[in-house]
Write an enzyme that holds these catalytic residues in place. Structure first.
Site, mmCIF file in Angstrom:
data_model
loop_
_atom_site.group_PDB
_atom_site.id
_atom_site.type_symbol
_atom_site.label_atom_id
_atom_site.label_comp_id
_atom_site.label_asym_id
_atom_site.label_seq_id
_atom_site.Cartn_x
_atom_site.Cartn_y
_atom_site.Cartn_z
ATOM 1 N N LYS A 132 -4.270 23.168 -0.856
ATOM 2 C CA LYS A 132 -4.756 21.872 -0.361
ATOM 3 C C LYS A 132 -5.622 22.128 0.861
ATOM 4 C CE LYS A 132 -3.963 17.404 -1.114
ATOM 5 N NZ LYS A 132 -3.726 16.728 -2.381
ATOM 6 N N GLY B 119 2.413 -2.602 -7.851
ATOM 7 C CA GLY B 119 1.026 -2.145 -7.671
ATOM 8 C C GLY B 119 0.272 -2.152 -8.987
ATOM 9 N N VAL B 120 -0.752 -3.027 -9.066
ATOM 10 C CA VAL B 120 -1.566 -3.070 -10.293
ATOM 11 C C VAL B 120 -3.014 -2.699 -9.947
ATOM 12 C CG1 VAL B 120 -0.140 -4.553 -11.741
ATOM 13 C CG2 VAL B 120 -1.624 -5.599 -10.028
HETATM 14 P P1 NAD Z 1 -4.860 2.012 -6.202
HETATM 15 O O1 NAD Z 1 -5.185 1.955 -4.752
HETATM 16 O O2 NAD Z 1 -5.934 1.770 -7.196
HETATM 17 O O3 NAD Z 1 -3.652 0.992 -6.515
HETATM 18 C C1 NAD Z 1 -2.555 0.806 -5.692
HETATM 19 C C2 NAD Z 1 -2.226 -0.670 -5.711
HETATM 20 O O4 NAD Z 1 -1.024 -0.870 -4.963
HETATM 21 C C3 NAD Z 1 -3.305 -1.557 -5.075
HETATM 22 O O5 NAD Z 1 -3.654 -2.609 -5.942
HETATM 23 C C4 NAD Z 1 -2.641 -2.056 -3.786
HETATM 24 O O6 NAD Z 1 -3.079 -3.336 -3.412
HETATM 25 C C5 NAD Z 1 -1.190 -2.057 -4.207
HETATM 26 N N1 NAD Z 1 -0.247 -2.056 -3.079
HETATM 27 C C6 NAD Z 1 -0.365 -1.444 -1.881
HETATM 28 N N2 NAD Z 1 0.691 -1.740 -1.088
HETATM 29 C C7 NAD Z 1 1.499 -2.530 -1.832
HETATM 30 C C8 NAD Z 1 2.752 -3.152 -1.576
HETATM 31 N N3 NAD Z 1 3.371 -3.037 -0.407
HETATM 32 N N4 NAD Z 1 3.312 -3.892 -2.571
HETATM 33 C C9 NAD Z 1 2.672 -4.047 -3.762
HETATM 34 N N5 NAD Z 1 1.493 -3.483 -4.036
HETATM 35 C C10 NAD Z 1 0.913 -2.736 -3.090
HETATM 36 O O7 NAD Z 1 -4.172 3.444 -6.409
HETATM 37 P P2 NAD Z 1 -3.883 4.228 -7.772
HETATM 38 O O8 NAD Z 1 -4.997 5.181 -8.021
HETATM 39 O O9 NAD Z 1 -3.439 3.289 -8.815
HETATM 40 O O10 NAD Z 1 -2.646 5.118 -7.291
HETATM 41 C C11 NAD Z 1 -1.358 4.553 -7.139
HETATM 42 C C12 NAD Z 1 -0.378 5.660 -6.748
HETATM 43 O O11 NAD Z 1 -0.427 6.690 -7.732
HETATM 44 C C13 NAD Z 1 -0.670 6.350 -5.421
HETATM 45 O O12 NAD Z 1 0.559 6.717 -4.842
HETATM 46 C C14 NAD Z 1 -1.420 7.600 -5.834
HETATM 47 O O13 NAD Z 1 -1.280 8.650 -4.892
HETATM 48 C C15 NAD Z 1 -0.678 7.952 -7.112
HETATM 49 N N6 NAD Z 1 -1.456 8.794 -8.054
HETATM 50 C C16 NAD Z 1 -2.632 8.351 -8.541
HETATM 51 C C17 NAD Z 1 -3.347 9.171 -9.416
HETATM 52 C C18 NAD Z 1 -4.639 8.705 -10.006
HETATM 53 O O14 NAD Z 1 -5.105 9.348 -10.965
HETATM 54 N N7 NAD Z 1 -5.228 7.627 -9.515
HETATM 55 C C19 NAD Z 1 -2.858 10.441 -9.775
HETATM 56 C C20 NAD Z 1 -1.615 10.856 -9.260
HETATM 57 C C21 NAD Z 1 -0.926 10.015 -8.393
#
Ligand code: NAD
Length: 359
Positions: A82, A179-180
């Site tokens: 990292k 979270g959507v």
């Molecule tokens: P994103 O930012 O698109 O979606 C996250 C959602 O969670 C947002 O809509 C946000 O408004 C909502 N949120 C934040 N705080 C909240 C709360 N207190 N209560 C309810 N909702 C809340 O992110 P993502 O890409 O969907 O990633 C989500 C998680 O998955 C993160 O932890 C990320 O590290 C992990 N992740 C993502 C990927 C990827 O490919 N995008 C890969 C591995 C892990």
């Protein structure tokens, strides 16, 4: 907090900790390579306004180690690494900044391959790519990993249901999605298409909530503090880290937890054990959300979506193996997942003992 870096590296088996400074652009980057038994270290670059150098180093060490386990458990031939870049993302970015960083990555000669992480954009990655080929996840190649991450989590949910209830038919169960955003809404779509009995969801971003309301009339919106204690079968965390903690775990009624979010256990030991004691099956985050890294991992061939989808399906079997280890050893699933990853690393390092001559 001050740490003795060599002591820390010795204790947790790190290989390399590299500081890079570029005086023209002010770039301050720290790369940590944890373990390269399986192959070059693969892990993202994060920009963060750390309050101290020590904090940045600790973050790089912790995240690099996590990548070793994530990559190993995903069946990839990559080690863990990292990079953290110190500074305010909105102030430090420029073409020369990222090209200086790209030249530094190039100087590591392929021991470390980078990709996007917090506060990095596709445009930033393209500047890095002007100076080095040791970059993955570029938009014209594998692209946005979120749909594939969601697909992996869907297989994770199936595995959890199969193990817990001996029946993985989604239509028999109820779900609560936290979270959507990018991953959560795709996962919700998979559940709807599989005719889930009932889906509750929450979010704090009005735009994302509206999007679900418009497109999925039967999904039920709840306030964010209500999501944990709903009487559902599966809790699906797709938002923040550290949400499984002393306050939330006692209120959870779901019997299975599986979602895309990273680092959901506030304290890996304590809260992994708490879930086990409450008989809640927790699908370890770094295994369930491995689809993202499977999607970007270089294969030496052109990006092949069909192959990636096939590899992501294997998350199902890996989780069943991990649940079995946890049961046999009577340990939390999080610990079983680390054991599973370490075992693969050890087994593969043993095959390298055979002499096969030089090409
Ligand atoms: P994103 O930012 O698109 O979606 C996250 C959602 O969670 C947002 O809509 C946000 O408004 C909502 N949120 C934040 N705080 C909240 C709360 N207190 N209560 C309810 N909702 C809340 O992110 P993502 O890409 O969907 O990633 C989500 C998680 O998955 C993160 O932890 C990320 O590290 C992990 N992740 C993502 C990927 C990827 O490919 N995008 C890969 C591995 C892990």
């Amino acid at each position: 907090m001050r740490i003795n870096k060599f002591d820390y590296m010795e204790k947790y088996g790190f290989e390399e900790l590299i500081y890079f400074y570029d005086k023209e652009t002010g770039l301050k980057a720290i790369t940590c390579i944890h373990d390269t038994t399986l192959g070059p270290a693969l892990g993202g670059t994060r920009i963060w306004d750390y309050s101290s150098e020590e904090e940045a180093v600790l973050d790089a060490l912790r995240l690099a180690e996590g990548m070793t386990y994530k990559n190993a458990a995903a069946g990839l031939n990559f080690g863990g690494g990292k990079t953290v870049i110190i500074g305010k993302a909105n102030e430090i970015k420029s073409e020369s900044f990222f090209r200086a960083y790209g030249r530094y990555i190039e100087s590591l000669n392929g021991r470390y391959i980078t990709t996007e992480d917090v506060n990095m954009t596709t445009k930033d990655m393209e500047y890095i790519n002007m100076e080095t080929n040791h970059v993955v996840g570029l938009s014209h190649k594998s692209g946005n990993p979120s749909p594939i991450t969601a697909l992996g989590a869907f297989h994770g949910i199936r595995a959890g249901l199969q193990y817990k209830f001996n029946n993985e038919d989604i239509s028999k169960y109820t779900f609560a999605i936290q979270g959507v955003g990018q991953t959560g809404r795709t996962l919700l779509d998979y559940l709807v298409k599989s005719k889930a009995k009932k889906i509750y969801y929450t979010d704090i971003n009005p735009k994302n909530i509206e999007r679900i309301k418009e497109n999925y009339k039967d999904a039920i919106f709840v306030k964010s503090e209500e999501i944990y204690s709903l009487d559902v079968d599966v809790f699906v965390p797709c938002a923040l880290g550290a949400i499984l903690n002393d306050e939330t775990i006692p209120t959870i009624k779901a019997k299975v937890i599986a979602g895309t979010a990273n680092n959901v256990l506030k304290d890996k030991n304590r809260h992994g054990k708490m879930l086990m004691d409450r008989d809640i099956l927790y699908a370890p985050d770094f295994v369930v959300n491995g689809g993202g890294v499977i999607n970007i991992a270089p294969t030496g061939r052109d990006y092949n979506n069909e192959q990636v989808i096939h590899n992501v399906e294997k998350i199902y079997d890996r989780l069943l193996d991990i649940f079995k280890i946890a049961k046999e050893k009577n340990i939390p699933t999080q610990d079983a997942a680390i054991m599973f990853a370490e075992e693969r690393i050890n087994k593969i390092s043993n095959i390298h003992k055979n002499y096969i001559g030089k090409k």
